[in-house]
Design a protein around this motif. Sequence first.
Motif, short mmCIF file in Angstrom:
data_model
loop_
_atom_site.label_atom_id
_atom_site.label_comp_id
_atom_site.label_asym_id
_atom_site.label_seq_id
_atom_site.Cartn_x
_atom_site.Cartn_y
_atom_site.Cartn_z
N SER A 200 1.12 -1.33 -0.19
CA SER A 200 0.16 -0.16 -0.13
C SER A 200 0.43 1.79 -0.09
O SER A 200 0.64 1.99 -0.82
CB SER A 200 -0.94 -0.03 0.86
OG SER A 200 -0.27 -0.10 2.55
N ASP A 201 2.10 1.10 0.24
CA ASP A 201 2.82 2.58 0.48
C ASP A 201 3.90 2.33 -0.44
O ASP A 201 5.11 3.22 -0.49
CB ASP A 201 3.83 2.39 1.77
CG ASP A 201 4.23 1.61 2.32
OD1 ASP A 201 4.19 0.06 1.94
OD2 ASP A 201 4.88 1.20 3.38
N GLY A 202 4.15 1.53 -1.52
CA GLY A 202 4.82 1.52 -2.44
C GLY A 202 6.02 0.57 -1.92
O GLY A 202 7.07 -0.09 -2.91
N GLY A 203 5.83 -0.07 -1.08
CA GLY A 203 6.70 -1.01 -0.32
C GLY A 203 6.79 -2.59 -0.78
O GLY A 203 5.53 -2.88 -1.61
N LEU A 204 7.24 -3.55 -0.16
CA LEU A 204 6.72 -5.21 -0.03
C LEU A 204 7.13 -5.50 1.58
O LEU A 204 8.29 -6.28 1.46
CB LEU A 204 8.16 -5.36 -1.04
CG LEU A 204 7.71 -6.88 -1.39
CD1 LEU A 204 6.88 -6.77 -2.25
CD2 LEU A 204 8.74 -6.89 -2.67
N THR A 205 6.17 -5.14 2.23
CA THR A 205 6.30 -5.66 3.78
C THR A 205 5.13 -7.07 3.68
O THR A 205 4.54 -7.22 3.54
CB THR A 205 5.19 -4.61 4.47
OG1 THR A 205 6.39 -3.60 4.62
CG2 THR A 205 5.80 -4.89 5.67
N PRO A 206 5.92 -8.20 4.49
CA PRO A 206 5.51 -9.05 4.84
C PRO A 206 4.32 -9.24 5.22
O PRO A 206 4.51 -9.00 6.50
CB PRO A 206 6.73 -10.24 5.50
CG PRO A 206 8.02 -8.93 4.34
CD PRO A 206 7.97 -7.91 4.57
N THR A 207 3.66 -9.69 5.28
CA THR A 207 2.18 -10.07 6.64
C THR A 207 2.00 -10.79 6.63
O THR A 207 1.31 -11.05 7.45
CB THR A 207 0.66 -8.86 5.39
OG1 THR A 207 0.96 -9.51 4.63
CG2 THR A 207 1.79 -7.07 5.71
N GLY A 208 2.08 -11.75 6.03
CA GLY A 208 1.31 -13.56 6.30
C GLY A 208 1.99 -14.53 5.79
O GLY A 208 3.12 -14.20 3.64
N SER A 209 1.85 -15.93 5.76
CA SER A 209 2.26 -16.53 4.90
C SER A 209 1.11 -17.95 5.86
O SER A 209 0.93 -18.65 6.07
CB SER A 209 3.47 -16.99 5.09
OG SER A 209 4.30 -18.39 4.55
N VAL A 210 0.59 -18.97 3.98
CA VAL A 210 -0.39 -20.06 4.55
C VAL A 210 0.77 -21.23 3.95
O VAL A 210 0.25 -20.70 2.76
CB VAL A 210 -1.40 -19.47 4.11
CG1 VAL A 210 -2.46 -19.93 4.11
CG2 VAL A 210 -1.71 -18.22 4.29
N SER B 68 12.81 -15.22 -5.33
CA SER B 68 12.37 -13.92 -4.40
C SER B 68 11.34 -13.00 -5.48
O SER B 68 11.00 -13.48 -6.38
CB SER B 68 13.77 -13.51 -4.60
OG SER B 68 14.17 -12.86 -6.04
N VAL B 69 11.51 -12.23 -4.44
CA VAL B 69 10.19 -10.83 -5.28
C VAL B 69 10.59 -9.68 -5.24
O VAL B 69 11.16 -9.40 -3.92
CB VAL B 69 8.58 -10.69 -4.47
CG1 VAL B 69 9.03 -10.75 -2.90
CG2 VAL B 69 7.94 -9.96 -5.23
N SER B 70 10.78 -8.86 -6.53
CA SER B 70 11.33 -7.69 -6.31
C SER B 70 10.74 -6.72 -6.77
O SER B 70 9.26 -6.83 -7.84
CB SER B 70 12.79 -7.77 -6.91
OG SER B 70 13.57 -8.29 -6.58
N ALA B 71 10.40 -5.42 -6.66
CA ALA B 71 9.26 -4.26 -7.13
C ALA B 71 10.28 -3.43 -8.08
O ALA B 71 11.45 -2.73 -7.27
CB ALA B 71 9.28 -3.27 -5.61
#
Length: 919
Positions: free
Chosen positions: A106-116, A494-497
């Motif tokens: 949401s803020d242009g970042g890439l913040t981990p919030t969970g893993s399922v 990995s994942v990149s923005a």
Amino acid sequence: MHLCRYALAALILTHIVACGGAGGDTADGFPEVPQQPQEEEPELGIPQEPPLEEPESPQEEPSPAGAGPYTLFESGQVRPIARSPDGQRLFVVNTTDNHLELFDISDGGLTPTGSVAVGLEPVAVAALSNEEVWVVNHLSDSVSIVRLEGAAPRVVRTLLTGDEPRDIVFAGDSRGRAFISAAFRGQNHPRFKPADLKTPGLGRADVWVFDVADTGAAAGGEPITIINLFADSARGLAASADGSRVYAAAFMSGNQTTTLLNESAVADAKPLPTSNHEGVRQPDTGLIVGYDGEHWVDETGRDWSAKVHFNLPDRDLFEIDATASPPQLVRSHSGLGTILFNAVVNPVTGAVYVSNTDARNRVRFEGPGENASTVRGHIAENRISVLLGDAVIGNHLNPHVDFSLPEGAAIASADKAKSLAQPQDMVVSANGDTLYVAAFGSNRIAATATAALEAGQYDPAATVHIPVPGGGPSGLVLSADGDTLYTVSRYANSVSAIDLVNGETRITRTLFNPEPAALQRGRRLLYDADLTSANGTASCGSCHIFGDLDGLAWDLGNPDGNSIANRNEFVPLRSPTQGVFHPMKGPMTTQTLRGIADSGPMHWRGDRGGQDRALVNGERETLEAAAFKEFNPAFVELLGRESELPAAMLQDFTDFSLAMTPPPNAIRALDNSLSADQAEGRRVFFEDNTTGGALTCNHCHVLDVEARHFGTAGLMTNEGPGITEDFKVVHLRNLYTKVGMFGASVPRPGQQAQFMGDQVRGFGVLHDGGIDTISNFLGSSVFGFTSDAQREQVVDFMFAFDGNLAPIVGQQLTVGAEPSAAALARLDLLVTRAAVTSPREECDLIAKGVLDGNARGALRLADGRFRTDRTAEDSVSLEQLLTLAGQPGQELTFTCVPPGAGLRMAIDRNNDGILDGDN
């Protein structure tokens, strides 16, 4: 977005480091698991190889799971990344760790919030809404429905599908239907029967359709319909902007080629050369021919149509009316490519773009090509095909490459920097002007003008190349405003923005990876065309698609090569007829790399014998490892690399390749039982002397699960009529995947040739693919069955042949409140198979879910109780777990996983001895 904007970004990127950009956030990934340091990436447009003597490793220390068991399946990612409709969240499949990773953007970042935790080998993800995500699990034959609301994200339902599902899109009115591509086979398929494998004229691919608001009352869901496609398999899906159409791309769609079996009429009329440079005539073999629109011809144009007894319509792209009740197939389109990876629709023009490769197997031979043709360095064309209305428009992505350079020579580095290999995932800008293509084999993303593609005028010089941190880009998605491109690196996991405004790679997050470090290093060597070819267009993965096969035959002999002695051991009572391997071997189908660790010498003929085994880390390497290393010359002679791989790289590639494991058999019953016909076929296979009147089937095709022999003990044999070369006995684990050709050029004894109509495959079984069916192979005069019915019983058993893993591995069930009788019966099946220990363990049974707002896990123990992920807790019974699952929001998903993997996958994710619930 306009292409000129990306040209500006390109100029900026040539002066910054891609991984992290100019001071961007480069924080590591999830705090609860160890992370891997990021690699520094090459500058834009100048791809650089890692040092040859000391290849870079994706991580400095071994993975925490390195000491524990890890099963490498190497499933190809299809749609590994998705964005929520509101643009606030990003979803990424972690294929190696069987999880869905969640990020706040949401803020242009890439913040981990969970893993399922989801199913085994997740390869695709799609967001239905801001609160619901669907994940396709390739090995589990399932789809996990993940809900995001509440204290923790969780799987609320598991839908069962056909074998090896690959992709998913939402379409129809209000996007209310889910479309999932899969194979027409599998134990969970409501219509498939093993007898279908012997029925000509059937499509071998499906698209399953579910109503997202009502997935059905059955334990694994109930599809609205299953649309059968006349193709060998299905992979990429795409939906039109209005959701009215879904396009399904055949995966290994073929290219209208087939093999004529060896007979005097073929051998005596083969195009020159027919001898090697020593003047030694090649053995009599079959011949690859192709359809030119009117006739079946060889490379000289000679007409062989009288020998081909079927049609290959080559249906590549299928158009489905997504709004019909039920959805139905409208039409199909041909001529888009041989291996079709992904599809995407331009939201403005409606054009459909299909990333693909087009195989050049009509060209014979590898090697320098001094005295004959050669495919060296030019195995396939890498392409973007465009469907615009009814017109199919092809775009070769490497028109700048000079493929005529001599062996060992390289194109200019500036030209190589423009090469694109194995294009896969794609995304189109909102205004329809720009297509972004993940060039999986080139470690970069290409941004190109859609107008040029739709005109068939792709221009490498006008294309912007964006390097991907970690390499091996497999997935793409744009931010809601179109200013950020998110990409997944398969190599680095990995994942990149990537900021498309100023050209910076703002942030890269490395996902947890349980793979041993050697496997992580070796993966790149299968796919990386920059590293493994001089022109940047070819890799081993060009034919061994995701470590598997391509459904084609190739004549990769070398007229400039020498004959070599055959030093391999033969099956008892069988003796060599040749004594040497001639370098011009004739057509051979591509073999899978999955399972080569237990199959002896390599290649169909066993001409990579592995006789010279080296000491590696103080131990004598296996015959299979030594044999695999004998492929090193192919990097020069076939891929067109300047030189062979250095020893360290070759060792990494060997370790990786020998770790690849075949999937469980998709035909055999999940309880590992055999039908009456399969059981009788097994008895005949082991007991009756049906071969030459003196030998059983098992005499050559050894089945010994404990010794890891699945149809072969790695020994040689001479063959029957029409086969002039000696061959290694081949394994039988994947015969059910080679179905779809009916009608060989030479009928079996006692039969007349008949025209068989349309077929989905041009190659069948045996080394050259020239024999259409197992039934016809066993109908040879070499075999003596008491009746046709007995022969068919053996065929039935061979389709259900034992493999490295039991059929139950990967199977799942999600249980909530008041499970149905069918759900409890399926759960009992999972529990029962997990209890099996002889002749081998079949699976570990794990349970994952959310309890009291926390992600939890449990592992079934030998006594039938479950150990939880908290040391202080006592083990619990299955009944206790079901009681917990009956509470609102506490659904539990049970999964059978490979034996020995349960501890890591259930309760100790990073295998560090500290349980997940204790962290």
